[in-house]
Design an enzyme around this catalytic site. Sequence first.
Site, short mmCIF file in Angstrom:
data_model
loop_
_atom_site.label_atom_id
_atom_site.label_comp_id
_atom_site.label_asym_id
_atom_site.label_seq_id
_atom_site.Cartn_x
_atom_site.Cartn_y
_atom_site.Cartn_z
CG ASN A 95 0.71 4.58 0.79
OD1 ASN A 95 1.01 3.37 1.23
ND2 ASN A 95 -0.32 5.15 0.08
CG HIS B 186 3.98 2.10 8.14
ND1 HIS B 186 3.34 0.76 7.77
CD2 HIS B 186 3.07 1.14 9.84
CE1 HIS B 186 2.24 -0.13 7.75
NE2 HIS B 186 2.68 0.23 8.62
CB CYS C 280 24.75 10.76 14.18
SG CYS C 280 24.02 11.60 15.31
N GLY D 284 -6.56 1.51 -2.02
CA GLY D 284 -5.60 0.62 -1.96
C GLY D 284 -4.83 0.14 -1.16
CG ASN E 66 -6.85 -3.40 -2.98
OD1 ASN E 66 -6.12 -3.05 -2.53
ND2 ASN E 66 -6.47 -5.02 -2.82
ZN LIG Z 1 23.06 10.80 16.60
#
Ligand SMILES: [Zn+2]
Length: 269
Positions: free
Chosen positions: A100, A117, A176, A216, A242
């Site tokens: 998650n 992740h 950015c 899960g 699950n």
């Molecule tokens: Zn940057």
Amino acid sequence: MNASALQEFIDRYPRLFVLTGAGCSTNSGIPDYRDSHGNWKRTQPVGYQAFMGDEPTRQRYWARSLVGWRRFGRAQPNDAHRALARLEARGRCELLLTQNVDRLHQAAGSRQVIDLHGRLDLVRCMGCGSKIPRQEFQHEMESLNADWLALDAADAPDGDADLEAEDFSSFVVPTCSSCGGILKPDVVFFGESVPRDIVATASSHLEQSDAMLIVGSSLMVYSGFRFVQSAAHRRIPIAAVNLGRTRADDLLTLKVEDRCEAALAFLLD
Ligand SMILES: [Zn+2]
């Protein structure tokens, strides 16, 4: 195959490697991707190549995310997260590896956590690597896209929302502020690999564990399933909580088909 069998399993193996997935967070109002057969509930989420290669894909992604984040960003941990934090507090958790990206395990008090992740509360520049809080990025998107704020849509997984507009081309996606690079949620997209150092660290914890507890997850994503394969290879017992089928059903010592918070409730007693 019930909660008491799970309690026995947890009592028996003091160094647990815990692997969690979307089922842990559904009770916090975050929808999961797959049904009880492990199939996609909706169209597959945006992939890494499309996101990086295509400005319209990024406009659509961030417009949906602008809407989805309002609720996702306010999600609170539930009893499943609290039960696993309690397990760690009792010194029983070697590592909590979560698929998650919602940081709810940490919010519930777990410390020994690896976000396999990544985390959705950060945005990373793909040019210079700098990171900014998602909330800050949210404010920036909101100020640049005032027209879009009135929109609402049903929530989808990972802070996405089922927002369908005719045309996303007017949506302004900030870049950015340092280098002008593409900003991307600091999560592993489909088609993107989990960083090697993360896999190595999690694997070394698995070496120290005497059992695995899956909570899960249908384990349909290989990045999580590989750890179950490793556990099976080491011949340590594997339990899973699950609702519905998992990819590892053949490898399980114990399977509990129940909601996570119900199956783990005994840990909160
Ligand atoms: Zn940057």
